[in-house]
Write an enzyme that holds these catalytic residues in place. Structure first.
Site, PDB file in Angstrom:
ATOM      1  N   ARG A  58       8.712  -0.543  12.330  1.00  0.00           N
ATOM      2  CA  ARG A  58       8.213  -1.902  12.054  1.00  0.00           C
ATOM      3  C   ARG A  58       7.900  -2.080  10.577  1.00  0.00           C
ATOM      4  NH1 ARG A  58      10.856  -3.931  15.187  1.00  0.00           N
ATOM      5  NH2 ARG A  58      11.612  -1.831  15.477  1.00  0.00           N
ATOM      6  N   ASP A  71      21.614  -9.293  24.834  1.00  0.00           N
ATOM      7  CA  ASP A  71      20.749  -8.712  23.812  1.00  0.00           C
ATOM      8  C   ASP A  71      19.796  -7.710  24.481  1.00  0.00           C
ATOM      9  OD1 ASP A  71      19.543  -8.368  21.398  1.00  0.00           O
ATOM     10  OD2 ASP A  71      18.318 -10.174  21.505  1.00  0.00           O
ATOM     11  N   LYS A 119      21.012  -6.850  14.133  1.00  0.00           N
ATOM     12  CA  LYS A 119      21.473  -7.052  15.492  1.00  0.00           C
ATOM     13  C   LYS A 119      21.630  -8.535  15.846  1.00  0.00           C
ATOM     14  CE  LYS A 119      18.395  -7.201  18.422  1.00  0.00           C
ATOM     15  NZ  LYS A 119      17.291  -7.099  19.385  1.00  0.00           N
ATOM     16  N   THR A 120      20.602  -9.290  15.567  1.00  0.00           N
ATOM     17  CA  THR A 120      20.645 -10.711  15.925  1.00  0.00           C
ATOM     18  C   THR A 120      21.744 -11.423  15.137  1.00  0.00           C
ATOM     19  OG1 THR A 120      18.285 -10.580  16.263  1.00  0.00           O
ATOM     20  CG2 THR A 120      19.232 -12.764  16.265  1.00  0.00           C
TER      21      THR A 120
END
Length: 740
Positions: A609, A222, A38-39
């Site tokens: 995670r 975001d 995503k980033t």
DNA sequence: GAAGCCCTTGTTTTT
DNA sequence: CAAGGGCTTC
């Protein structure tokens, strides 16, 4: 040429990422699953827009929720392109609104030196207000008023626009109005006010609105799933008619509803911005297959979703290890043993994370880790700028720039002790309310009669005079030393060394502080030669960033945190602990509508995670609030397909067959039994407290109470869906099977 | 103004 | 259980 140079930028993106990055200048919603890059998509798109000349640094607005995310984007962006990131409006919602209000403080009706209230400051104002209005805590609890005010502001509602449905609500609304005018008089704004005020100015001031609407042709957001009503409205207003809004988020990771986040903003966005279909990023680059299978299976139980399924090209990996311990202490011990084993195998501690639903669960884990000598780091304590000594020191600074800040004045008027006690303060307050002025002005007028007050006034005036002359570090030093604060902590008995260290650290922070990084230097409206500039920037940064959330850095340490705090992080190995009904999902959540779905998203976040190895642990018995709780394993564990799970017994890591537990769709409330009620003997005709049992008619349950009878024993069993039953072993024994 | 005692309260918390 | 707040006492 531009296309050639952008090829390097786009290299290595998968087709979905590429589609997102090179999306035309139209609204887009990117559904970015956990670990889907995503980033990277966000930063690459910005770089691509700049490189292809579709946008300039001045025409881009990029918004995040956390400072960490903003910094990350900044960092990655400058690695991609030699751009002046500072000139760009890239930051958090609150950071950008703050920037906006500083630039346009006049239009916003704020003093140039306005200060920001953090949650603690805000609570202090609320308490002060309630006292002033003579409203007892029992009538309105300060925290509830604080929550009320914030919730209203996050919905974009001023007190004047609210209508009361009952007398209590009417009082709350009156308090809200009084709170706002109090803040206005003192020149302070809370977090929500930063947003609301900015929004209102944009709405009412045509010149400003047009300026910004024309300026920004690309708006990128975001974590869109975490936006609240006001943030959504703010974005929409800033974007105006023509800006291309590029929203990135994951509805399955929306876990901040309790703070006003509205997942519905995602579907609202689709409708209001005319986006027919979101772009889905479903390829996961983080976790092995089994972990993704678990995550997908769990989240599939949620009804309201935009829909998305993660997949990976890496193999299925190890199975997910599941352990039910006898109690929380054994659970912690198991975790410690596994951590040790993994570390022996060469895994760094910092690559392992222990997650839990609530902070209270960390204690037992901490104790076990401490005894085992394993280095660990806990996230979630007091942040640097929230420490009392730091807040005291900053209060002096705040008074120097804005003496009408009553909060700051009350905080330090008698710290260090300078003989201005409760009595004197009451006098000052009385004088202030009589003349309708700030405490500072009232105190000034009383100075002639009271030498103690005069000394304090003199101290602050001295600091005030210095703001125009000396550098920020010098002023900070004056605030810490001239005020006597440092001396105060030096002469106090007890463990004050830490506080002294922190004050010195604060001084270091002031020395290292680069006000330019707040981005104002690129704004023509702001005069960076103004000596106030550095001080105001520093104070704002302290409020808005509050510093690191953990203690002790650098060394290789195990990471302990709540699932919320883990969002956005990843570890090779994750221990997801306390997976019990009533705890995770929390008892609280089950009472509210859609609460369970939010908990499930939390579970989804937790599972995703883990990169390689995931442990799911739970305890049959747990000490909570001084009471022993018995609970069944979390329903979320049952939502994971058996084929990716590997059950471990409580004592040895041997595989045990586990009976299929069925019919667990309704809330199970964890049940409690007072310690005092627990009989000395632990065996009740072959059964034990906390045991999970299966009854041929009632299904699975947990023994929450037991007593001996003349013959056999009487068991109280929580069968969840089937309710709590009392059974006599004499009759029921043949129908009951012990599961664990 | 500090120390000590009793009482309440108790998810999650980007800013 | 255990932390924080309010209150009393010295």
């Amino acid at each position: 040429m531009e296309i050639l140079s952008s090829a390097g930028l786009l290299a290595g993106l998968n087709s979905e990422q590429l589609a997102a990055v090179t999306w035309p200048a139209q609204p887009a919603l990117v559904l970015a699953g956990a670990g889907s890059g995503k980033t990277r998509v966000l930063t690459t798109r910005i770089a691509w827009l700049l490189q292809t000349g579709q946008a300039s640094v001045h025409s881009i607005l990029a918004v995040t929720f956390t400072n960490k995310a903003a910094k990350e984007m900044q960092l990655r962006l400058s690695a991609l392109l030699p751009v002046s990131v500072r000139a760009m409006w890239l930051g958090t919602f609150h950071g950008l609104c703050h920037r906006f209000l500083r630039l346009h403080h006049q239009e916003a009706g704020l003093p140039k030196t306005f200060q920001i209230l953090d949650i603690g400051d805000q609570l202090a104002v609320v308490k002060r207000l309630l006292k002033q209005l003579n409203i007892a805590d029992e009538v309105i609890a300060p925290r509830s008023l604080q929550g009320f005010i914030n919730a209203q502001k996050e919905n974009g509602l001023r007190a004047s626009r609210l209508t009361a449905r009952d007398p209590h609500e009417r009082l709350m609304i009156e308090c809200y109005a009084a709170y706002d005018s109090l803040c206005q008089n003192e020149g302070v704004v809370d977090f929500a006010e930063l947003m609301l005020r900015s929004y209102e100015i944009l709405q009412s001031n045509d010149v400003l609105r047009c300026h910004y609407q024309n300026r920004f042709n690309h708006v990128l957001i975001d974590e869109f799933q975490d936006t609240n009503k006001l943030q959504y409205a703010w974005l929409k207003l800033l974007a105006g008619e023509h800006a291309a809004v590029f929203a990135v988020g994951d509805d399955d990771q929306s876990i901040y509803r309790f703070r006003g986040a509205e997942v519905a903003n995602m579907t609202r966005f689709l409708h209001e911005f005319g986006v027919s279909e979101p772009i889905r990023l479903e390829q996961n680059y983080r976790s092995v297959g089994n972990i993704l299978t678990a995550a997908n299976a769990v989240i599939a139980h949620n009804a309201s979703r935009l829909g998305k399924n993660l997949h990976t090209e890496s193999g299925s990996g190890e199975k997910i290890r599941v352990l039910q311990a006898i109690n929380d202490i054994e659970e912690a011990q198991f975790v410690v043993d596994e951590v040790k084993a993994l570390h022996r195998e060469g895994l760094d501690y910092m690559q392992m994370g222990i997650l839990y639903r609530s902070n209270a669960q960390s204690r037992v884990l901490e104790q076990a880790l401490f005894r085992a000598g394993i280095p660990y780091k806990i996230y979630g304590g007091l942040r640097f700028y929230e420490r009392q000594e730091i807040k005291h020191a900053l209060a002096y600074l705040r008074l120097a720039v804005n003496p009408d800040d009553d909060n700051a004045l009350l905080r330090v008027i008698n710290v260090p002790t300078r003989g201005i006690g409760t009595r004197t303060i009451e006098n000052i307050q009385a004088a202030a309310s009589q003349t309708g002025t700030s405490l500072w002005q009232a105190a000034s007028s009383l100075a002639a009669k009271n030498s103690k007050i005069a000394a304090f006034i003199h101290l602050i005036e001295n600091l005030q005079a210095q703001t125009a002359q000396v550098s920020l570090p010098e002023l900070m030093a004056a605030a810490i030393y001239d005020s006597g604060l440092m001396e105060y902590y030096r002469t106090q008995k007890g463990e004050q060394q830490e506080r002294i260290n922190n004050l010195e650290e604060l001084l270091n922070a002031a020395v290292a502080f680069k006000p330019q990084e707040s981005g104002f230097d690129s704004e023509p409206e702001y005069d960076e030669n103004d000596p106030l500039f550095a001080v105001l920037s520093f104070l704002s940064t302290a409020s808005l960033e509050a510093g690191e959330h953990q203690a002790g850095q650098g060394e290789d340490a195990l990471q302990l945190m709540t699932v919320h705090a883990a969002k956005g992080l990843e570890f090779d190995a994750v221990f997801l602990t306390g997976l019990e009904e009533g705890l995770f999902p929390s008892e609280y959540s089950m009472a509210e509508k859609d609460g369970l779905e939010e908990e499930r998203r939390l579970m989804y976040v937790a599972i995703t995670r883990a990169r390689k190895r995931l442990y799911l642990t739970m305890a049959q018995q747990r000490l909570l609030h001084g009471q022993t709780h018995f609970a069944l394993p979390s329903r979320f564990v049952d939502e994971i397909p058996e084929c990716v799970l590997q059950y471990l017994s409580a004592h040895k890591n041997t595989l045990v067959a586990r009976q299929q537990i069925t019919q667990r769709t309704n809330p199970f409330h964890s049940s409690r039994s007072k310690l005092a009620d627990t009989p000395a003997s632990t065996d009740f005709d072959g059964f034990q407290l906390g045991q999970n049992v299966h009854h041929e008619r009632f299904g699975t349950g947990v023994i929450i109470e037991a007593s001996h009878k003349a013959e056999g024993a009487r068991l109280t069993i929580n069968f969840g869906k089937q309710g709590i039953k009392e059974l006599d072993t004499v009759f029921a024994k043949s129908k009951l099977t012990i599961i664990s």
